[in-house]
Write an enzyme that holds these catalytic residues in place. Sequence first.
Site, PDB file in Angstrom:
ATOM      1  N   ASP A  67     -20.757  17.294  58.037  1.00  0.00           N
ATOM      2  CA  ASP A  67     -20.011  18.237  59.071  1.00  0.00           C
ATOM      3  C   ASP A  67     -20.516  19.587  58.776  1.00  0.00           C
ATOM      4  OD1 ASP A  67     -18.551  18.379  56.743  1.00  0.00           O
ATOM      5  OD2 ASP A  67     -16.945  17.240  57.241  1.00  0.00           O
ATOM      6  N   GLU A 141     -10.652  13.367  62.239  1.00  0.00           N
ATOM      7  CA  GLU A 141      -9.039  13.570  61.939  1.00  0.00           C
ATOM      8  C   GLU A 141      -8.468  12.332  62.575  1.00  0.00           C
ATOM      9  OE1 GLU A 141      -8.333  15.912  59.991  1.00  0.00           O
ATOM     10  OE2 GLU A 141      -8.663  17.771  60.444  1.00  0.00           O
TER      11      GLU A 141
HETATM   12  C1  F6R Z   1     -16.242  17.672  54.100  1.00  0.00           C
HETATM   13  C2  F6R Z   1     -15.765  16.514  54.261  1.00  0.00           C
HETATM   14  C3  F6R Z   1     -14.316  16.171  54.170  1.00  0.00           C
HETATM   15  C4  F6R Z   1     -13.933  16.414  52.728  1.00  0.00           C
HETATM   16  C5  F6R Z   1     -12.421  16.259  52.485  1.00  0.00           C
HETATM   17  C6  F6R Z   1     -12.067  16.333  51.340  1.00  0.00           C
HETATM   18  O1  F6R Z   1     -17.824  17.487  54.290  1.00  0.00           O
HETATM   19  O2  F6R Z   1     -16.602  15.507  54.881  1.00  0.00           O
HETATM   20  O3  F6R Z   1     -14.005  15.117  54.618  1.00  0.00           O
HETATM   21  O4  F6R Z   1     -14.756  15.308  51.864  1.00  0.00           O
HETATM   22  O5  F6R Z   1     -11.808  17.193  53.520  1.00  0.00           O
HETATM   23  O6  F6R Z   1     -12.182  17.540  50.738  1.00  0.00           O
HETATM   24  P1  F6R Z   1     -11.961  18.290  49.335  1.00  0.00           P
HETATM   25  O7  F6R Z   1     -12.996  17.476  48.383  1.00  0.00           O
HETATM   26  O8  F6R Z   1     -12.087  19.687  49.070  1.00  0.00           O
HETATM   27  O9  F6R Z   1     -10.534  17.484  48.743  1.00  0.00           O
END
Ligand code: F6R
Length: 240
Positions: A67, A141
């Site tokens: 993303d 989401e």
């Molecule tokens: C980002 C992504 C998101 C993150 C998720 C967790 O490329 O794919 O789905 O994996 O928001 O983010 P963190 O690791 O910062 O808790």
Amino acid sequence: MKKIICKDAVLAAQAAADVFESQINEKPESVLGLATGSTPIGLYNELASRCSAGKIDFSKARTFNLDEYYPIKAEHRQSYSAFMDKHLFSKVNFASTHLLSGEALDPYEECARYDAEIEFAGGIDLQLLGIGRNGHIGFNEPAVSYSMGSYLVDLTEGTLKANSRFFDDDETQPTQALTMGIGPIFKARKILLLITGEDKADITKKLFGGVLHTDVPACFLLLHPNVTVILDEAAAARMK
Ligand code: F6R
């Protein structure tokens, strides 16, 4: 689904790096799906050091990221393009790297282009995923229906709040993103879900509670035939 619980995030990153190492040793020209966020940073450091120690050779591998914020300039400090350059691409020599462009004039065209590029590459061999506190994967989401292909998504209040920590007060945080849809993620031949930290304990409990929640996008993974989940003890704390 294979679950590996490690004592802490450092050991979880090493276990995840082992999965990448096996993948590349088995198929040097692998197509890798990559994630951003806090979770994979330890893994990327580990991959970079294994690479410089000559243990892994990524020179034939291609990467596709999940993303990117929209709109955002690639050189913006908080773009996922800049994140990947900083944490991995500047340290590891891939054959090619690909991201959805946050600068595309037409986001819908950009998503169609990206999906076609993934298809043309032969699909994803190993997809790395983190999980949002609301169960999102990529930026898919919670919703009542999910796009198969990549798409422009409105980020939820919770995700915006969780990610606001990365933006300075004078920086505008984009409220939308381009994300790979559930389709290309699910079509990956192998998926590696990395979950660390106590702030993920509730969603981890919900994900593995034996119920397929349609408002938890990560629940799609429960149906995939080849998923490895690597957790640290803090994330696994409330799991039965
Ligand atoms: C980002 C992504 C998101 C993150 C998720 C967790 O490329 O794919 O789905 O994996 O928001 O983010 P963190 O690791 O910062 O808790």
